[in-house]
Design a protein around this motif. Sequence first.
Motif, PDB file in Angstrom:
ATOM      1  N   PRO A  66       0.815  -1.222   0.000  1.00  0.00           N
ATOM      2  CA  PRO A  66       0.000   0.000   0.000  1.00  0.00           C
ATOM      3  C   PRO A  66       0.846   1.269   0.000  1.00  0.00           C
ATOM      4  O   PRO A  66       1.988   1.275   0.468  1.00  0.00           O
ATOM      5  CB  PRO A  66      -0.811  -0.120   1.302  1.00  0.00           C
ATOM      6  CG  PRO A  66       0.051  -0.954   2.202  1.00  0.00           C
ATOM      7  CD  PRO A  66       0.760  -1.926   1.300  1.00  0.00           C
ATOM      8  N   GLU A  67       0.286   2.320  -0.506  1.00  0.00           N
ATOM      9  CA  GLU A  67       0.920   3.636  -0.426  1.00  0.00           C
ATOM     10  C   GLU A  67       0.968   4.073   1.040  1.00  0.00           C
ATOM     11  O   GLU A  67       0.146   3.652   1.843  1.00  0.00           O
ATOM     12  CB  GLU A  67       0.124   4.646  -1.253  1.00  0.00           C
ATOM     13  CG  GLU A  67       0.102   4.336  -2.741  1.00  0.00           C
ATOM     14  CD  GLU A  67      -0.675   5.387  -3.530  1.00  0.00           C
ATOM     15  OE1 GLU A  67      -1.365   6.231  -2.895  1.00  0.00           O
ATOM     16  OE2 GLU A  67      -0.602   5.354  -4.758  1.00  0.00           O
ATOM     17  N   ASN A  69       4.247   3.534   1.181  1.00  0.00           N
ATOM     18  CA  ASN A  69       5.494   2.748   1.243  1.00  0.00           C
ATOM     19  C   ASN A  69       5.557   1.739   0.102  1.00  0.00           C
ATOM     20  O   ASN A  69       5.693   0.545   0.329  1.00  0.00           O
ATOM     21  CB  ASN A  69       5.583   2.031   2.591  1.00  0.00           C
ATOM     22  CG  ASN A  69       6.918   1.319   2.774  1.00  0.00           C
ATOM     23  OD1 ASN A  69       7.941   1.783   2.278  1.00  0.00           O
ATOM     24  ND2 ASN A  69       6.906   0.194   3.461  1.00  0.00           N
ATOM     25  N   ASN A  70       5.442   2.232  -1.108  1.00  0.00           N
ATOM     26  CA  ASN A  70       5.487   1.307  -2.241  1.00  0.00           C
ATOM     27  C   ASN A  70       6.141   1.940  -3.464  1.00  0.00           C
ATOM     28  O   ASN A  70       5.690   1.746  -4.587  1.00  0.00           O
ATOM     29  CB  ASN A  70       4.078   0.802  -2.583  1.00  0.00           C
ATOM     30  CG  ASN A  70       3.179   1.903  -3.098  1.00  0.00           C
ATOM     31  OD1 ASN A  70       3.464   3.088  -2.942  1.00  0.00           O
ATOM     32  ND2 ASN A  70       2.078   1.512  -3.722  1.00  0.00           N
ATOM     33  N   LYS A  71       7.222   2.631  -3.216  1.00  0.00           N
ATOM     34  CA  LYS A  71       7.948   3.276  -4.314  1.00  0.00           C
ATOM     35  C   LYS A  71       9.091   2.358  -4.771  1.00  0.00           C
ATOM     36  O   LYS A  71       9.990   2.054  -3.989  1.00  0.00           O
ATOM     37  CB  LYS A  71       8.503   4.628  -3.882  1.00  0.00           C
ATOM     38  CG  LYS A  71       7.434   5.648  -3.529  1.00  0.00           C
ATOM     39  CD  LYS A  71       8.057   6.966  -3.112  1.00  0.00           C
ATOM     40  CE  LYS A  71       6.991   8.021  -2.860  1.00  0.00           C
ATOM     41  NZ  LYS A  71       6.063   7.643  -1.768  1.00  0.00           N
ATOM     42  N   PRO A  72       9.050   1.895  -6.036  1.00  0.00           N
ATOM     43  CA  PRO A  72      10.134   1.044  -6.524  1.00  0.00           C
ATOM     44  C   PRO A  72      11.495   1.701  -6.338  1.00  0.00           C
ATOM     45  O   PRO A  72      11.646   2.912  -6.525  1.00  0.00           O
ATOM     46  CB  PRO A  72       9.798   0.880  -8.015  1.00  0.00           C
ATOM     47  CG  PRO A  72       8.335   1.128  -8.111  1.00  0.00           C
ATOM     48  CD  PRO A  72       8.034   2.161  -7.062  1.00  0.00           C
ATOM     49  N   PHE A  73      12.465   0.885  -5.932  1.00  0.00           N
ATOM     50  CA  PHE A  73      13.847   1.292  -5.693  1.00  0.00           C
ATOM     51  C   PHE A  73      14.031   2.058  -4.375  1.00  0.00           C
ATOM     52  O   PHE A  73      15.105   2.018  -3.792  1.00  0.00           O
ATOM     53  CB  PHE A  73      14.422   2.147  -6.834  1.00  0.00           C
ATOM     54  CG  PHE A  73      14.402   1.486  -8.171  1.00  0.00           C
ATOM     55  CD1 PHE A  73      15.329   0.513  -8.501  1.00  0.00           C
ATOM     56  CD2 PHE A  73      13.445   1.825  -9.112  1.00  0.00           C
ATOM     57  CE1 PHE A  73      15.314  -0.106  -9.739  1.00  0.00           C
ATOM     58  CE2 PHE A  73      13.420   1.216 -10.357  1.00  0.00           C
ATOM     59  CZ  PHE A  73      14.347   0.240 -10.667  1.00  0.00           C
ATOM     60  N   GLU A  74      13.020   2.753  -3.907  1.00  0.00           N
ATOM     61  CA  GLU A  74      13.154   3.629  -2.749  1.00  0.00           C
ATOM     62  C   GLU A  74      12.619   3.013  -1.457  1.00  0.00           C
ATOM     63  O   GLU A  74      13.223   3.170  -0.395  1.00  0.00           O
ATOM     64  CB  GLU A  74      12.425   4.959  -2.994  1.00  0.00           C
ATOM     65  CG  GLU A  74      12.969   5.766  -4.155  1.00  0.00           C
ATOM     66  CD  GLU A  74      12.175   7.036  -4.376  1.00  0.00           C
ATOM     67  OE1 GLU A  74      11.436   7.457  -3.449  1.00  0.00           O
ATOM     68  OE2 GLU A  74      12.265   7.608  -5.485  1.00  0.00           O
ATOM     69  N   SER A  75      11.482   2.338  -1.530  1.00  0.00           N
ATOM     70  CA  SER A  75      10.815   1.847  -0.325  1.00  0.00           C
ATOM     71  C   SER A  75      11.368   0.500   0.129  1.00  0.00           C
ATOM     72  O   SER A  75      11.847  -0.296  -0.690  1.00  0.00           O
ATOM     73  CB  SER A  75       9.311   1.717  -0.562  1.00  0.00           C
ATOM     74  OG  SER A  75       8.731   2.967  -0.844  1.00  0.00           O
ATOM     75  N   PHE A  76      11.255   0.255   1.426  1.00  0.00           N
ATOM     76  CA  PHE A  76      11.637  -1.019   2.024  1.00  0.00           C
ATOM     77  C   PHE A  76      10.485  -1.529   2.881  1.00  0.00           C
ATOM     78  O   PHE A  76       9.724  -0.749   3.455  1.00  0.00           O
ATOM     79  CB  PHE A  76      12.880  -0.864   2.904  1.00  0.00           C
ATOM     80  CG  PHE A  76      14.150  -0.613   2.155  1.00  0.00           C
ATOM     81  CD1 PHE A  76      15.055  -1.641   1.921  1.00  0.00           C
ATOM     82  CD2 PHE A  76      14.450   0.658   1.672  1.00  0.00           C
ATOM     83  CE1 PHE A  76      16.233  -1.414   1.227  1.00  0.00           C
ATOM     84  CE2 PHE A  76      15.628   0.897   0.979  1.00  0.00           C
ATOM     85  CZ  PHE A  76      16.520  -0.147   0.759  1.00  0.00           C
TER      86      PHE A  76
END
Length: 234
Positions: A66-67, A69-76
């Motif tokens: 879910p948003e 925390n779901n940014k490719p390359f950036e989020s963990f």
Amino acid sequence: MASKTALIVVDMQNDFCLPEGTLYVKDALDTLPLVNQLLNSNAFAYKVATKDWHPQDHVSFASNHPEPNNKPFESFIEMSNLVADKPHEKMQQRLWPNHCIQGTKGAELVSDLDVSKVDLIVEKGSDARVEMYSAFSDSFGNLTAGKGGVNHDLAQVLKEKGIVDVYCVGIAGDYCLSASALDAAKAGFTTYVIEEGQRCVDPGAWPDVKNKFLAGKVELISERSEQVQRLLAS
């Protein structure tokens, strides 16, 4: 040499190697001439190609979280060990664009890779619950052959073939290639990575990867070295 030596070609797949791929690694195809030369060498008794082989709902895909925390390359996200008595073991998992989904064009090995010379294809990362960069084990060091994570116990296969030395090339140098090489050394094989035969997601990470190789008893060698030139001439 041939009776004891194997080649592992890591994840030369469309999603990583082609500019239109969903997780394109810059200049990945520049490694292909060297990779094919190695595949055509008689110096290797056994030749392996690996593939990421993810289900659509894989834990590493940003689209499955879910948003915000779901940014490719950036989020963990926090990932748990699947072993029954070790759920307390956690690690941080980077999120990626959807890539190498089972049965898709992006998951196929690049068309110019000489797969006719490959003896075994290892499909890894097919357990949706855990990451598996290495062809030998998941990110917690568990082997799940036959249980959804990987279709072959690569260490066992290589040992049954009498392999002692392993040479690794492929994509990406800072993830699946390095994880596979480090696990090969951990499994007891004398392990080499040919530097020109890899490219990284983040080229700036390569110095750190080299330090990990040094600590993990993986030898980094050059295409120009006498050692590799002997392989290519065989």
